[in-house]
Design a protein around this motif. Structure first.
Motif, short mmCIF file in Angstrom:
data_model
loop_
_atom_site.label_atom_id
_atom_site.label_comp_id
_atom_site.label_asym_id
_atom_site.label_seq_id
_atom_site.Cartn_x
_atom_site.Cartn_y
_atom_site.Cartn_z
N LEU A 25 0.83 -1.21 0.00
CA LEU A 25 0.00 0.00 0.00
C LEU A 25 0.86 1.26 0.00
O LEU A 25 0.59 2.20 -0.74
CB LEU A 25 -0.93 0.01 1.21
N LEU A 26 1.89 1.28 0.81
CA LEU A 26 2.77 2.45 0.87
C LEU A 26 3.46 2.69 -0.46
O LEU A 26 3.56 3.83 -0.92
CB LEU A 26 3.81 2.29 1.98
N LYS A 27 3.92 1.62 -1.10
CA LYS A 27 4.55 1.77 -2.41
C LYS A 27 3.56 2.35 -3.41
O LYS A 27 3.91 3.23 -4.20
CB LYS A 27 5.07 0.41 -2.91
N GLN A 28 2.32 1.89 -3.35
CA GLN A 28 1.29 2.38 -4.26
C GLN A 28 1.01 3.86 -3.98
O GLN A 28 0.93 4.67 -4.91
CB GLN A 28 0.01 1.57 -4.10
N TYR A 29 0.86 4.23 -2.72
CA TYR A 29 0.60 5.62 -2.35
C TYR A 29 1.75 6.53 -2.78
O TYR A 29 1.52 7.63 -3.31
CB TYR A 29 0.39 5.77 -0.85
N LEU A 30 2.97 6.08 -2.58
CA LEU A 30 4.14 6.88 -2.98
C LEU A 30 4.19 7.05 -4.49
O LEU A 30 4.51 8.13 -5.00
CB LEU A 30 5.43 6.23 -2.46
N ARG A 31 3.88 5.99 -5.21
CA ARG A 31 3.87 6.04 -6.68
C ARG A 31 2.81 7.04 -7.15
O ARG A 31 3.07 7.86 -8.03
CB ARG A 31 3.57 4.64 -7.22
N GLU A 32 1.62 6.99 -6.54
CA GLU A 32 0.54 7.90 -6.92
C GLU A 32 0.92 9.35 -6.61
O GLU A 32 0.66 10.25 -7.42
CB GLU A 32 -0.75 7.53 -6.19
N GLU A 33 1.52 9.59 -5.45
CA GLU A 33 1.94 10.94 -5.09
C GLU A 33 3.00 11.46 -6.04
O GLU A 33 2.99 12.63 -6.43
CB GLU A 33 2.45 10.98 -3.65
N ARG A 34 3.93 10.60 -6.43
CA ARG A 34 4.99 11.00 -7.36
C ARG A 34 4.40 11.34 -8.73
O ARG A 34 4.80 12.31 -9.36
CB ARG A 34 6.04 9.89 -7.47
N ARG A 35 3.44 10.52 -9.17
CA ARG A 35 2.77 10.80 -10.46
C ARG A 35 2.07 12.15 -10.41
O ARG A 35 2.12 12.91 -11.38
CB ARG A 35 1.75 9.72 -10.78
N GLU A 36 1.40 12.43 -9.30
CA GLU A 36 0.71 13.71 -9.15
C GLU A 36 1.71 14.87 -9.18
O GLU A 36 1.46 15.90 -9.81
CB GLU A 36 -0.08 13.73 -7.84
N GLU A 37 2.85 14.69 -8.53
CA GLU A 37 3.89 15.72 -8.53
C GLU A 37 4.42 15.96 -9.95
O GLU A 37 4.59 17.10 -10.38
CB GLU A 37 5.04 15.29 -7.61
N ILE A 38 4.66 14.88 -10.68
CA ILE A 38 5.14 14.99 -12.06
C ILE A 38 4.09 15.69 -12.92
O ILE A 38 4.42 16.57 -13.73
CB ILE A 38 5.48 13.59 -12.64
N TYR A 39 2.83 15.36 -12.73
CA TYR A 39 1.74 15.98 -13.49
C TYR A 39 1.67 17.48 -13.21
O TYR A 39 1.53 18.29 -14.13
CB TYR A 39 0.42 15.29 -13.16
N LYS A 40 1.79 17.86 -11.95
CA LYS A 40 1.77 19.29 -11.59
C LYS A 40 2.96 20.02 -12.21
O LYS A 40 2.82 21.14 -12.71
CB LYS A 40 1.79 19.46 -10.07
N ASN A 41 4.13 19.39 -12.18
CA ASN A 41 5.32 20.00 -12.79
C ASN A 41 5.14 20.16 -14.29
O ASN A 41 5.56 21.17 -14.87
CB ASN A 41 6.57 19.18 -12.48
N LEU A 42 4.52 19.18 -14.93
CA LEU A 42 4.24 19.27 -16.37
C LEU A 42 3.33 20.45 -16.65
O LEU A 42 3.60 21.24 -17.56
CB LEU A 42 3.60 17.97 -16.87
N ASN A 43 2.26 20.57 -15.88
CA ASN A 43 1.34 21.68 -16.10
C ASN A 43 2.03 23.03 -15.90
O ASN A 43 1.83 23.96 -16.68
CB ASN A 43 0.14 21.58 -15.15
N THR A 44 2.86 23.13 -14.87
CA THR A 44 3.60 24.36 -14.62
C THR A 44 4.52 24.68 -15.79
O THR A 44 4.58 25.83 -16.25
CB THR A 44 4.42 24.25 -13.32
N ALA A 45 5.22 23.68 -16.29
CA ALA A 45 6.14 23.88 -17.42
C ALA A 45 5.37 24.29 -18.67
O ALA A 45 5.83 25.16 -19.43
CB ALA A 45 6.94 22.61 -17.68
N GLN A 46 4.20 23.71 -18.90
CA GLN A 46 3.41 24.07 -20.07
C GLN A 46 2.94 25.52 -19.99
O GLN A 46 2.95 26.24 -20.99
CB GLN A 46 2.22 23.12 -20.22
N ILE A 47 2.54 25.95 -18.81
CA ILE A 47 2.12 27.34 -18.62
C ILE A 47 3.31 28.28 -18.83
O ILE A 47 3.18 29.30 -19.52
CB ILE A 47 1.51 27.53 -17.21
N GLU A 48 4.47 27.93 -18.28
CA GLU A 48 5.67 28.75 -18.45
C GLU A 48 6.06 28.82 -19.92
O GLU A 48 6.48 29.88 -20.41
CB GLU A 48 6.82 28.20 -17.62
N GLU A 49 5.91 27.72 -20.64
CA GLU A 49 6.25 27.71 -22.07
C GLU A 49 5.32 28.64 -22.85
O GLU A 49 5.77 29.42 -23.69
CB GLU A 49 6.16 26.29 -22.63
N LYS A 50 4.03 28.58 -22.55
CA LYS A 50 3.07 29.44 -23.24
C LYS A 50 3.35 30.92 -22.98
O LYS A 50 3.12 31.75 -23.84
CB LYS A 50 1.65 29.09 -22.81
#
Length: 69
Positions: A25-50
Motif C-alpha cells: 500500500l505504501l509503495k502504491q501511495y508513494l507512486r501515486e503521489e509522485r505521479r501527481e507531482e510529475i503531473y503538476k510539474n508538467l502543467n507548470t512547465a506548459q504554462i511557463e512555455e506558453k
C-alpha cells in the motif's frame, strides 16, 4: 491523532502478512503521489512555455549560467 512513534509501534505489532500488505500500500501511495507531482510539474512547465518564460540552449556554458540564475 497518532504520533509517528505510535504508528511505528502499531506497525511492529502487525503480522508479517499485514506488514507486507502495508508495504504494498505504501509503495502504491508513494507512486501515486509522485505521479501527481510529475503531473503538476508538467502543467507548470506548459504554462511557463506558453508565457515564453522557458529558456533552452545546447551550449553548456549557457546552461550553467541559466542554472545559476
Amino acid at each position: 491523532m497518532m504520533s509517528f512513534s505510535d504508528v511505528v509501534e502499531v506497525i511492529k505489532s502487525l503480522s508479517i502478512v499485514e506488514k507486507q500488505e502495508l508495504q504494498l500500500l505504501l509503495k502504491q501511495y508513494l507512486r501515486e503521489e509522485r505521479r501527481e507531482e510529475i503531473y503538476k510539474n508538467l502543467n507548470t512547465a506548459q504554462i511557463e512555455e506558453k508565457k515564453g518564460e522557458l529558456k533552452f540552449s545546447s551550449n553548456i556554458n549557457e546552461l550553467r549560467q541559466m542554472i545559476k540564475e
